[in-house]
Write an enzyme that holds these catalytic residues in place. Structure first.
Site, PDB file in Angstrom:
ATOM      1  N   SER A  15       0.793  -1.219   0.001  1.00  0.00           N
ATOM      2  CA  SER A  15      -0.136  -0.045   0.021  1.00  0.00           C
ATOM      3  C   SER A  15       0.990   1.260  -0.123  1.00  0.00           C
ATOM      4  O   SER A  15       0.512   2.252   0.688  1.00  0.00           O
ATOM      5  CB  SER A  15      -0.982  -0.163   1.097  1.00  0.00           C
ATOM      6  OG  SER A  15      -1.609  -0.931   1.176  1.00  0.00           O
ATOM      7  N   LYS A 189      13.622   6.599  10.145  1.00  0.00           N
ATOM      8  CA  LYS A 189      14.549   5.438  10.096  1.00  0.00           C
ATOM      9  C   LYS A 189      14.814   4.801   8.666  1.00  0.00           C
ATOM     10  O   LYS A 189      13.806   4.769   7.920  1.00  0.00           O
ATOM     11  CB  LYS A 189      13.812   4.177  10.959  1.00  0.00           C
ATOM     12  CG  LYS A 189      13.559   4.631  12.492  1.00  0.00           C
ATOM     13  CD  LYS A 189      15.227   4.545  13.077  1.00  0.00           C
ATOM     14  CE  LYS A 189      15.162   4.753  14.508  1.00  0.00           C
ATOM     15  NZ  LYS A 189      16.774   4.903  14.998  1.00  0.00           N
ATOM     16  N   LYS A 191      16.609   1.770   8.280  1.00  0.00           N
ATOM     17  CA  LYS A 191      16.910   0.412   8.508  1.00  0.00           C
ATOM     18  C   LYS A 191      15.981  -0.275   7.706  1.00  0.00           C
ATOM     19  O   LYS A 191      16.245  -1.290   6.691  1.00  0.00           O
ATOM     20  CB  LYS A 191      16.823  -0.045   9.636  1.00  0.00           C
ATOM     21  CG  LYS A 191      17.509  -1.303   9.937  1.00  0.00           C
ATOM     22  CD  LYS A 191      19.023  -1.436   9.613  1.00  0.00           C
ATOM     23  CE  LYS A 191      19.849  -0.908  11.147  1.00  0.00           C
ATOM     24  NZ  LYS A 191      21.114  -0.887  10.727  1.00  0.00           N
ATOM     25  N   CYS A 384     -24.255   0.924 -13.711  1.00  0.00           N
ATOM     26  CA  CYS A 384     -24.510  -0.647 -13.780  1.00  0.00           C
ATOM     27  C   CYS A 384     -25.463  -0.982 -12.694  1.00  0.00           C
ATOM     28  O   CYS A 384     -26.580  -0.900 -13.049  1.00  0.00           O
ATOM     29  CB  CYS A 384     -23.148  -1.438 -13.561  1.00  0.00           C
ATOM     30  SG  CYS A 384     -23.105  -2.918 -14.337  1.00  0.00           S
ATOM     31  N   HIS A 510     -19.710   1.229 -17.452  1.00  0.00           N
ATOM     32  CA  HIS A 510     -18.879   1.626 -16.275  1.00  0.00           C
ATOM     33  C   HIS A 510     -18.222   2.686 -16.888  1.00  0.00           C
ATOM     34  O   HIS A 510     -16.824   2.512 -17.259  1.00  0.00           O
ATOM     35  CB  HIS A 510     -17.855   0.455 -15.829  1.00  0.00           C
ATOM     36  CG  HIS A 510     -18.627  -0.622 -14.945  1.00  0.00           C
ATOM     37  ND1 HIS A 510     -18.776  -0.030 -13.748  1.00  0.00           N
ATOM     38  CD2 HIS A 510     -19.183  -1.583 -15.176  1.00  0.00           C
ATOM     39  CE1 HIS A 510     -19.573  -1.331 -13.090  1.00  0.00           C
ATOM     40  NE2 HIS A 510     -19.608  -2.062 -14.038  1.00  0.00           N
ATOM     41  N   GLU A 512     -16.832   5.198 -15.379  1.00  0.00           N
ATOM     42  CA  GLU A 512     -15.829   5.687 -14.566  1.00  0.00           C
ATOM     43  C   GLU A 512     -14.305   5.029 -15.373  1.00  0.00           C
ATOM     44  O   GLU A 512     -13.373   5.715 -14.734  1.00  0.00           O
ATOM     45  CB  GLU A 512     -16.017   5.121 -13.091  1.00  0.00           C
ATOM     46  CG  GLU A 512     -15.728   3.854 -12.792  1.00  0.00           C
ATOM     47  CD  GLU A 512     -17.323   2.769 -12.984  1.00  0.00           C
ATOM     48  OE1 GLU A 512     -17.882   3.305 -13.819  1.00  0.00           O
ATOM     49  OE2 GLU A 512     -17.294   1.792 -12.570  1.00  0.00           O
TER      50      GLU A 512
HETATM   51  N1  GLN Z   1     -24.824  -7.372 -10.492  1.00  0.00           N
HETATM   52  C1  GLN Z   1     -25.259  -6.799 -11.563  1.00  0.00           C
HETATM   53  C2  GLN Z   1     -25.001  -7.638 -12.850  1.00  0.00           C
HETATM   54  O1  GLN Z   1     -24.311  -8.639 -12.847  1.00  0.00           O
HETATM   55  C3  GLN Z   1     -24.496  -5.626 -11.629  1.00  0.00           C
HETATM   56  C4  GLN Z   1     -23.074  -5.419 -11.957  1.00  0.00           C
HETATM   57  C5  GLN Z   1     -22.198  -4.334 -11.823  1.00  0.00           C
HETATM   58  O2  GLN Z   1     -22.761  -3.365 -11.177  1.00  0.00           O
HETATM   59  N2  GLN Z   1     -20.864  -4.369 -12.430  1.00  0.00           N
HETATM   60  O3  GLN Z   1     -25.812  -7.353 -13.807  1.00  0.00           O
END
Ligand code: GLN
Length: 549
Positions: A15, A189, A191, A384, A510, A512
């Site tokens: 991380s 540190k 080390k 989604c 998606h 994003e």
């Molecule tokens: N579970 C839902 C599906 O499979 C939505 C999937 C998701 O949000 N990526 O359609």
């Protein structure tokens, strides 16, 4: 000129932000005009992270070609223009899968199949395959997951040792380590860094550069000490201190210390100076915002920093585009139901986003969020699963189908408004079998979606098994939910909007995954922008709502 390779390892603890650091180095090389490709090697045995719980692994990042990959590829996307495909992420699981399949085919001609050379050869082949993706690639950056000293990352380290041995003048190693401040001793540190470099050297890897994650910049004396003990030149010991405001400060901090110039010198790459002007302008708007927007994200893994990584970043990009500060409030959808009052549980934000998800837990809290936003005229963005709950809520409360549901949660619902994609019905294995990757979507004019994208055909990335059930389409449209985007020439509904609502939009994909600080995604940009318009005007009536189709 031969292709150059930069290997990035991590030491002391996990991380540390190795993905972010690798992406920042990639960005700086691009600012010098270098064409790069990035590769993440992950030491776990899963073939890909697609089957892992987000609590374990964080977000699964999906590429255009449908690979379910490590979330560090999201950093690569946001910071660079590296190609991102199936060739950009390899796990121990994939490597062994390939080696074992070759063994079964008889490809090893009677030999004993071993970690060295067969597994290490396969790892090296993956590095070369990443390099070969585009013909003018100059530098490949290879990030090795895990921490030096872990048993499971040994074959990867051995492979990069061999790789460099075979190409001594084309490779460098950068080691990212942690230099802690011990409060009780009042001292910084070195080390742990010395020990992790020792562990690397045992394998035969001597780093060319050490990046030190630290709270405050290290003084010259500490750098000299690390240099001496670790056999790295003093100027190649670089601070990577905690950023003050934004992760997008990392590239400029590293550039100021001469990192990119040094990398190019070490690799014998001749480039012009780095041009960071666009990035710096973007940073200025992050550091000097005018106004603020608060978004509530309602999901299932809210305590996990990385579960919705790309969603949080895309929201930030929307705020950057609008020049405002962003506060993200995270709400566990379970607790909305426990609380008994959605208003009490989540009120106070300017808009709400419901991200993707799987399974029953948290469903009803998300449905309540969609209802709250729809009935109060508050901006809502569903991604989604966030689109699916928006549809189920509308079915129950506007169409009066009280038991409407997704068959993912209630297989016996009398009104399956969300049901399994037909191609999914035969599938037995869970890994890598969803509807994955980029598909085209045709937008309807006069919709929020069309207004945002400004074009008719868009391509977005999917990861789901369920979809809107077209049997209900007319009933929904009659009551004011319409579908602003459908699969090109097909029937799948990919975007839903609510007529008369200021900004309520769900997408089956998606978005994003395709947002960058320098190129904010149009839907995230408009989501934030619609909120700003709303906040400026007293009523939504003053906002430029389009008539619905
Ligand atoms: N579970 C839902 C599906 O499979 C939505 C999937 C998701 O949000 N990526 O359609």
């Amino acid at each position: 000129m031969s292709i150059k390779y930069v290997f990035i390892t991590g030491g002391v603890v996990s991380s540390l932000g190795k993905g972010l650091t690798s992406a920042s180095i990639g960005h700086l090389l691009e600012c010098r005009g270098v064409k790069i490709a990035m590769l993440k090697l992950d030491p776990y045995l899963n073939v890909d992270p697609g089957t892992m719980n987000p609590f374990q692994h964080g977000e699964v990042y999906v590429t255009d070609d449908g690979a379910e990959t490590d979330l560090d590829l999201g950093h690569y996307y946001r910071f660079t223009h590296s190609p991102l495909t199936k060739a950009s992420n390899a796990t121990t699981g994939q490597i062994y899968d390939t080696v074992i399949k070759k063994e079964r085919k008889g490809d090893y001609l009677g030999k004993t199949v071993q970690v060295i050379p067969h597994v290490t050869d396969e790892i090296k082949a993956r590095i070369l395959a990443c390099a070969a993706q585009e013909k003018d690639t100059q530098v490949v950056l290879v990030e090795i997951g895990g921490t030096v000293g872990d048993i499971e990352s040994l074959p990867f380290l051995e492979a990069i040792r061999q790789f460099r041995y075979e190409r001594p003048s084309d490779c460098i190693n950068i080691h990212l380590t942690y230099v802690p401040f011990l409060k009780a001793a009042g001292e910084v540190k070195t080390k742990p860094t010395q020990h992790s470099v020792q562990a690397l050297r045992e394998i035969g890897i001597v780093p060319d550069m050490i990046l030190c994650r630290c709270e405050d910049p290290l003084g010259a004396d500490l750098k000299a000490k690390i240099s001496l003990f670790c056999n790295v030149r003093e100027e190649a010991v670089i601070d990577e201190k905690d950023v003050e405001h934004s992760i997008y400060e990392v590239p400029t901090d590293l550039h100021r210390q001469g990192l990119d110039e040094m990398v190019c010198k070490m690799l014998g790459l001749k480039t012009g100076p780095a041009d960071l002007s666009r990035w710096e302008r973007m940073l200025q708007s992050v550091l000097h915002p005018k106004g603020k927007v608060t978004i509530g994200v309602v999901g299932k893994y809210m305590d996990h920093q990385d579960a919705y990584k790309s969603v949080y970043e895309a929201l930030r990009h929307g705020a950057i585009a609008a020049g405002v500060d962003l506060e993200i409030r995270r709400f566990e959808s379970d607790r909305i139901v426990e609380n008994g009052s959605v208003e009490a549980a989540i009120k106070g934000c300017d808009g709400y986003l419901v991200p993707g998800g799987f399974g029953e837990r948290g469903w009803e809290g998300k449905v309540l969020t969609a209802k709250y936003c729809r009935t109060k005229g508050i901006p809502y963005f569903g991604l989604c699963l966030g689109m699916q709950v928006m549809i189920v809520e509308f079915a129950r409360n506007v169409l009066g189908l009280k038991k409407a549901h997704s068959t993912e949660v209630d297989p016996n619902t009398p009104d399956p408004v969300i049901s399994m994609l037909s191609e999914q019905k035969q599938i037995q294995n869970l890994g890598g079998t969803m509807r994955l990757g980029a598909y085209p979507c045709e937008l309807k004019p006069d919709t929020l979606a069309f207004k945002a994208y400004g074009k008719k055909i868009i391509w977005e990335r999917h990861r789901h098994r369920y979809e809107f059930n077209n049997h209900y389409k007319t009933a929904f449209e009659e009551k004011g939910m319409f579908f602003a985007g459908t699969l090109e020439k097909g029937t799948l509904c990919e975007i839903s909007e609510v007529a008369g609502h200021p900004w309520m939009l769900g997408v089956q994909y998606h978005p994003e995954f395709k947002s960058k600080p320098l190129e904010p995604h149009p839907l995230f940009r408009d989501f934030i922008q619609s909120i700003i318009l709303y906040k400026r005007s007293d009523t939504w009536a003053a906002s430029p709502r389009l008539t619905t189709a």
